[in-house]
Design a protein around this motif. Structure first.
Motif, PDB file in Angstrom:
ATOM      1  N   PHE A 137     -98.306  24.610 -81.391  1.00 48.04           N
ATOM      2  CA  PHE A 137     -98.013  23.320 -82.006  1.00 48.04           C
ATOM      3  C   PHE A 137     -96.588  22.901 -81.672  1.00 48.04           C
ATOM      4  CE2 PHE A 137     -96.946  26.549 -85.143  1.00 48.04           C
ATOM      5  CZ  PHE A 137     -95.697  26.160 -85.574  1.00 48.04           C
TER       6      PHE A 137
ATOM      7  N   GLY B  82     -93.280  21.008 -83.432  1.00 44.96           N
ATOM      8  CA  GLY B  82     -92.710  20.635 -84.717  1.00 44.96           C
ATOM      9  C   GLY B  82     -91.227  20.368 -84.586  1.00 44.96           C
TER      10      GLY B  82
ATOM     11  N   ARG C 126     -91.424  23.186 -89.482  1.00 43.09           N
ATOM     12  CA  ARG C 126     -92.564  22.981 -90.377  1.00 43.09           C
ATOM     13  C   ARG C 126     -93.843  23.059 -89.547  1.00 43.09           C
ATOM     14  NH1 ARG C 126     -92.696  21.365 -95.318  1.00 43.09           N
ATOM     15  NH2 ARG C 126     -90.596  20.494 -95.251  1.00 43.09           N
TER      16      ARG C 126
ATOM     17  N   PRO D 177     -97.471  22.084 -88.677  1.00 44.52           N
ATOM     18  CA  PRO D 177     -98.271  20.873 -88.950  1.00 44.52           C
ATOM     19  C   PRO D 177     -99.505  21.171 -89.809  1.00 44.52           C
ATOM     20  CG  PRO D 177     -97.715  21.014 -86.619  1.00 44.52           C
ATOM     21  CD  PRO D 177     -97.327  22.327 -87.247  1.00 44.52           C
TER      22      PRO D 177
ATOM     23  N   GLU E 264    -102.821  20.521 -89.712  1.00 44.32           N
ATOM     24  CA  GLU E 264    -104.061  21.097 -89.176  1.00 44.32           C
ATOM     25  C   GLU E 264    -103.907  22.606 -88.957  1.00 44.32           C
ATOM     26  OE1 GLU E 264    -106.738  20.729 -85.147  1.00 44.32           O
ATOM     27  OE2 GLU E 264    -105.886  18.883 -85.983  1.00 44.32           O
TER      28      GLU E 264
ATOM     29  N   ASP F 124     -87.357  18.660 -81.375  1.00 50.30           N
ATOM     30  CA  ASP F 124     -88.773  19.022 -81.346  1.00 50.30           C
ATOM     31  C   ASP F 124     -88.948  20.252 -80.467  1.00 50.30           C
ATOM     32  OD1 ASP F 124     -89.691  16.960 -82.989  1.00 50.30           O
ATOM     33  OD2 ASP F 124     -89.852  15.569 -81.310  1.00 50.30           O
TER      34      ASP F 124
END
Length: 95
Positions: free
Chosen positions: A5, A7, A22, A24, A26, A86
């Motif tokens: 992912f 984040g 953090r 996500p 899902e 990110d």
């Protein structure tokens, strides 16, 4: 269980500043499915994570119905990561 992912790095300004990513929503749902098998108490989930070329072991912290991935200075500083950046995380939940 393996997850990938992206984040945002966030800073927690408690007694000593610390950085987190953090997880996500899902992916949090996926982690909750195995949480009872993985946790060793207080809802923390042991994981192996990789950001860039740096792999590290840590535990996800439960927070506001989701999870936070702590970023050690040994992971964050060599890659020049700071709050607002990110990052792509490869995460393996240790069961």
């Amino acid at each position: 269980m393996e997850l990938v992912f992206t984040g945002q790095v966030i800073e927690w300004r408690g007694p000593s500043p610390y950085y987190f990513v953090r997880v996500p929503g899902e992916e949090c749902d996926d982690i909750r499915e195995v949480a009872a098998m993985a946790t060793y108490g207080w809802g923390v989930i042991p994981v192996e994570a990789r950001i860039g070329e740096i792999a590290f072991g840590t535990s996800l912290f439960p927070k506001d119905g989701g999870y936070l991935l702590p970023l050690k200075d040994a992971v964050r500083k060599p890659q020049g990561l700071t709050a607002g950046d990110d990052v792509t995380v490869k995460l393996t939940v240790r069961i």
